[in-house]
Design a protein around this motif. Structure first.
Motif, PDB file in Angstrom:
ATOM      1  N   ARG A  40      27.503   2.288   3.279  1.00 18.94           N
ATOM      2  CA  ARG A  40      27.540   3.682   2.829  1.00 18.94           C
ATOM      3  C   ARG A  40      27.152   4.652   3.941  1.00 18.94           C
ATOM      4  O   ARG A  40      27.038   5.854   3.703  1.00 18.94           O
ATOM      5  N   GLY A  41      26.896   4.115   5.136  1.00 17.33           N
ATOM      6  CA  GLY A  41      26.504   4.969   6.244  1.00 17.33           C
ATOM      7  C   GLY A  41      25.071   5.440   6.162  1.00 17.33           C
ATOM      8  O   GLY A  41      24.701   6.444   6.787  1.00 17.33           O
ATOM      9  N   GLU A  42      24.247   4.706   5.420  1.00 20.55           N
ATOM     10  CA  GLU A  42      22.841   5.067   5.267  1.00 20.55           C
ATOM     11  C   GLU A  42      21.962   4.023   5.949  1.00 20.55           C
ATOM     12  O   GLU A  42      22.450   3.020   6.476  1.00 20.55           O
ATOM     13  N   ASP A  43      20.668   4.260   5.939  1.00 16.94           N
ATOM     14  CA  ASP A  43      19.715   3.333   6.534  1.00 16.94           C
ATOM     15  C   ASP A  43      18.684   2.909   5.501  1.00 16.94           C
ATOM     16  O   ASP A  43      18.403   3.632   4.535  1.00 16.94           O
ATOM     17  N   LEU A  44      18.108   1.740   5.747  1.00 18.69           N
ATOM     18  CA  LEU A  44      17.159   1.136   4.820  1.00 18.69           C
ATOM     19  C   LEU A  44      15.747   1.224   5.400  1.00 18.69           C
ATOM     20  O   LEU A  44      15.542   0.995   6.590  1.00 18.69           O
ATOM     21  N   VAL A  45      14.783   1.568   4.562  1.00 19.45           N
ATOM     22  CA  VAL A  45      13.373   1.540   4.937  1.00 19.45           C
ATOM     23  C   VAL A  45      12.688   0.522   4.035  1.00 19.45           C
ATOM     24  O   VAL A  45      12.712   0.654   2.811  1.00 19.45           O
ATOM     25  N   LEU A  46      12.094  -0.513   4.636  1.00 18.65           N
ATOM     26  CA  LEU A  46      11.457  -1.585   3.877  1.00 18.65           C
ATOM     27  C   LEU A  46       9.948  -1.423   3.869  1.00 18.65           C
ATOM     28  O   LEU A  46       9.343  -1.058   4.882  1.00 18.65           O
ATOM     29  N   THR A  47       9.341  -1.740   2.737  1.00 19.40           N
ATOM     30  CA  THR A  47       7.892  -1.833   2.668  1.00 19.40           C
ATOM     31  C   THR A  47       7.538  -2.927   1.675  1.00 19.40           C
ATOM     32  O   THR A  47       8.277  -3.170   0.720  1.00 19.40           O
ATOM     33  N   MET A  48       6.432  -3.600   1.930  1.00 15.42           N
ATOM     34  CA  MET A  48       6.076  -4.760   1.119  1.00 15.42           C
ATOM     35  C   MET A  48       4.758  -4.531   0.393  1.00 15.42           C
ATOM     36  O   MET A  48       3.775  -4.076   0.982  1.00 15.42           O
ATOM     37  N   ALA A  49       4.748  -4.828  -0.896  1.00 14.94           N
ATOM     38  CA  ALA A  49       3.514  -4.796  -1.678  1.00 14.94           C
ATOM     39  C   ALA A  49       2.913  -6.196  -1.687  1.00 14.94           C
ATOM     40  O   ALA A  49       3.635  -7.189  -1.691  1.00 14.94           O
ATOM     41  N   SER A  50       1.589  -6.266  -1.672  1.00 11.40           N
ATOM     42  CA  SER A  50       0.910  -7.562  -1.642  1.00 11.40           C
ATOM     43  C   SER A  50      -0.486  -7.389  -2.217  1.00 11.40           C
ATOM     44  O   SER A  50      -0.849  -6.311  -2.692  1.00 11.40           O
ATOM     45  N   THR A  51      -1.280  -8.448  -2.142  1.00  8.76           N
ATOM     46  CA  THR A  51      -2.654  -8.345  -2.637  1.00  8.76           C
ATOM     47  C   THR A  51      -3.464  -7.344  -1.817  1.00  8.76           C
ATOM     48  O   THR A  51      -4.381  -6.705  -2.332  1.00  8.76           O
ATOM     49  N   SER A  52      -3.124  -7.187  -0.535  1.00  4.49           N
ATOM     50  CA  SER A  52      -3.852  -6.245   0.317  1.00  4.49           C
ATOM     51  C   SER A  52      -3.188  -4.874   0.388  1.00  4.49           C
ATOM     52  O   SER A  52      -3.807  -3.900   0.821  1.00  4.49           O
ATOM     53  N   VAL A  53      -1.921  -4.794  -0.004  1.00  8.48           N
ATOM     54  CA  VAL A  53      -1.195  -3.515  -0.011  1.00  8.48           C
ATOM     55  C   VAL A  53      -0.687  -3.283  -1.432  1.00  8.48           C
ATOM     56  O   VAL A  53       0.340  -3.829  -1.827  1.00  8.48           O
ATOM     57  N   PRO A  54      -1.402  -2.489  -2.236  1.00 10.15           N
ATOM     58  CA  PRO A  54      -0.968  -2.265  -3.620  1.00 10.15           C
ATOM     59  C   PRO A  54       0.372  -1.552  -3.677  1.00 10.15           C
ATOM     60  O   PRO A  54       0.781  -0.876  -2.719  1.00 10.15           O
ATOM     61  N   LEU A  55       1.040  -1.700  -4.800  1.00 10.40           N
ATOM     62  CA  LEU A  55       2.362  -1.103  -4.966  1.00 10.40           C
ATOM     63  C   LEU A  55       2.321   0.407  -4.758  1.00 10.40           C
ATOM     64  O   LEU A  55       3.246   0.987  -4.183  1.00 10.40           O
ATOM     65  N   SER A  56       1.248   1.053  -5.199  1.00  9.11           N
ATOM     66  CA  SER A  56       1.155   2.509  -5.043  1.00  9.11           C
ATOM     67  C   SER A  56       1.162   2.903  -3.565  1.00  9.11           C
ATOM     68  O   SER A  56       1.791   3.895  -3.178  1.00  9.11           O
ATOM     69  N   ARG A  57       0.476   2.124  -2.725  1.00  9.67           N
ATOM     70  CA  ARG A  57       0.464   2.427  -1.290  1.00  9.67           C
ATOM     71  C   ARG A  57       1.844   2.201  -0.674  1.00  9.67           C
ATOM     72  O   ARG A  57       2.303   2.996   0.159  1.00  9.67           O
ATOM     73  N   ALA A  58       2.508   1.113  -1.080  1.00  9.52           N
ATOM     74  CA  ALA A  58       3.847   0.834  -0.562  1.00  9.52           C
ATOM     75  C   ALA A  58       4.817   1.948  -0.948  1.00  9.52           C
ATOM     76  O   ALA A  58       5.633   2.399  -0.132  1.00  9.52           O
ATOM     77  N   LEU A  59       4.726   2.420  -2.184  1.00 11.03           N
ATOM     78  CA  LEU A  59       5.591   3.512  -2.625  1.00 11.03           C
ATOM     79  C   LEU A  59       5.264   4.807  -1.888  1.00 11.03           C
ATOM     80  O   LEU A  59       6.156   5.596  -1.564  1.00 11.03           O
ATOM     81  N   GLY A  60       3.979   5.021  -1.610  1.00 11.58           N
ATOM     82  CA  GLY A  60       3.584   6.195  -0.842  1.00 11.58           C
ATOM     83  C   GLY A  60       4.169   6.181   0.559  1.00 11.58           C
ATOM     84  O   GLY A  60       4.550   7.228   1.098  1.00 11.58           O
ATOM     85  N   THR A  61       4.255   4.991   1.151  1.00 13.23           N
ATOM     86  CA  THR A  61       4.870   4.855   2.472  1.00 13.23           C
ATOM     87  C   THR A  61       6.333   5.285   2.432  1.00 13.23           C
ATOM     88  O   THR A  61       6.812   5.990   3.325  1.00 13.23           O
ATOM     89  N   LEU A  62       7.037   4.878   1.388  1.00 12.94           N
ATOM     90  CA  LEU A  62       8.440   5.271   1.260  1.00 12.94           C
ATOM     91  C   LEU A  62       8.570   6.779   1.084  1.00 12.94           C
ATOM     92  O   LEU A  62       9.453   7.410   1.677  1.00 12.94           O
ATOM     93  N   ARG A  63       7.702   7.358   0.279  1.00 16.44           N
ATOM     94  CA  ARG A  63       7.768   8.808   0.070  1.00 16.44           C
ATOM     95  C   ARG A  63       7.528   9.547   1.384  1.00 16.44           C
ATOM     96  O   ARG A  63       8.187  10.560   1.668  1.00 16.44           O
ATOM     97  N   ALA A  64       6.599   9.042   2.202  1.00 18.86           N
ATOM     98  CA  ALA A  64       6.325   9.677   3.494  1.00 18.86           C
ATOM     99  C   ALA A  64       7.544   9.620   4.410  1.00 18.86           C
ATOM    100  O   ALA A  64       7.721  10.478   5.276  1.00 18.86           O
ATOM    101  N   GLN A  65       8.387   8.607   4.222  1.00 13.16           N
ATOM    102  CA  GLN A  65       9.609   8.481   5.019  1.00 13.16           C
ATOM    103  C   GLN A  65      10.744   9.349   4.472  1.00 13.16           C
ATOM    104  O   GLN A  65      11.838   9.360   5.020  1.00 13.16           O
TER     105      GLN A  65
END
Length: 353
Positions: free
Chosen positions: A102-127
């Motif tokens: 589609r001519g777009e780019d992907l930004v990956l982030t991983m949730a884990s026991t040390s990185v809660p889902l809320s933090r991972a989602l916050g990283t995406l929002r910052a991008q």
């Protein structure tokens, strides 16, 4: 004294994360990182998972993404995931290919026991991603729920929490129909006692277990239920050991002659434990899975000949991106359910007399 692998330090604050940083964190070559992040074949499932996890942990995004962010142009699609299993790898590969087409780019982030889902989602929002694909069936806390509801977000191959029904989108296989087809297949082979796994704390685990138990009871088949702590092979080993215990226990109830595992990883771990205990598959016990991860980067499922339910990773991702593209907030909050396919291989057979 066992060797201790020391992780390299993170990049200096203020310096963008480079591909070489990802390579050092993952313990692989820069060429392999380039291979994985470009979506090309050739990397093993284990190395692919290590690279994706390292990239997500460091917040790596290609230089082209950064340039587009600085200029305010271009579009980014975020992906948050929480597993290293073969099915997740298949979905990530499909997402990379579909987004690039589609001519777009992907930004990956991983949730884990040390990185809660809320933090991972916050990283995406910052991008400044235009939307998020969520490849996770883990519990969602209040902070993550608020970020997801702000959307747009679409769960891929997974169910959102009940509290978010109607607030986020979801695209998943019809787990209920797929598992019922598995049970009918086993009953048609002549099995009259089934062991059914239920993955604790996962909505998909409840859907699959409930469907198996209901269909078996409707067909007059005895069932045993055993909990599994996670969708991984180590949990599957414990399930297999529990089946060995039931096989040795005797008693008035029929011993299970078939195992309905909630996914392929559980099935693979169970088979490992059963064979270690002297039980033959499928001569003594039939085993089924769910996902058909062997049709993607991991050949383990197909090589073993696992009877399983196939999920179409490419179709799941395509439908999820369609929801993100739908006009208005209602589009991205829709649910799409895809048809499953039973793939019969060599881990199921008629029970021995």
């Amino acid at each position: 004294m066992p060797a201790v692998r020391r992780l390299p330090p993170p990049p200096r604050e203020g310096r963008p994360v480079r591909m070489v940083d990802v390579a050092r964190r993952a313990g692989v070559s820069r060429a392999l990182v380039s291979l994985v992040l470009s979506g090309k074949p050739g990397a093993s499932p284990a190395n692919r998972a290590k690279v994706l996890a390292a990239a997500a942990e460091l917040g790596y995004s290609p230089d082209s993404n950064a340039a587009r962010l600085r200029s305010g142009g271009g579009r980014l699609v975020g992906v948050v995931f929480d597993g290293h299993d073969a099915f997740t790898a298949r979905v990530l590969d499909a997402a990379h290919e579909a987004v690039a087409a589609r001519g777009e780019d992907l930004v990956l982030t991983m949730a884990s026991t040390s990185v809660p889902l809320s933090r991972a989602l916050g990283t995406l929002r910052a991008q400044r991603v235009r939307g998020a694909l969520v490849i996770s069936s883990a519990p969602v806390d209040e902070s993550a729920a608020a970020l997801l509801a702000a959307g747009p977000a679409v769960f891929v191959g997974a169910y959102p929490p009940v509290s978010l029904d109607g607030a986020v989108g979801s695209v998943h296989t019809d787990d209920d129909a797929g598992v019922r087809e598995v049970v009918r297949h086993l009953v048609d082979l002549g099995h009259s006692s089934l062991l059914v796994t239920r993955v604790a704390g996962r909505r998909s685990g409840d859907v699959r277990a409930d469907a198996a138990l209901e269909e078996a009871r409707a067909l007059g088949v005895e069932t045993h239920e055993v909990p599994a702590a996670a969708y991984d092979e180590s949990a599957g080993v414990l399930v297999g050991r529990e089946m060995l215990r039931l096989s040795d226990a005797g008693g008035s109830r029929p011993r299970p002659t078939a195992l309905v595992a909630a996914n392929d990883a559980l099935a693979l771990g169970s088979i490992q434990a059963l064979r270690a205990g002297g039980v033959r598959v499928p001569e003594d016990v039939s085993v089924t899975g769910f996902d058909d991860a062997g049709s993607g980067p991991s050949p383990a499922v197909a090589a073993l000949g696992l009877t399983t339910v196939r999920q179409d990773a490419e179709a799941l991702v395509a439908s999820a991106l369609d929801l993100l593209d739908a006009p208005g907030p209602a589009g991205a909050r829709s649910e799409r359910v895809l048809r499953p396919e039973l793939v019969v291989r060599s881990t199921t057979a008629a029970p021995s007399s």
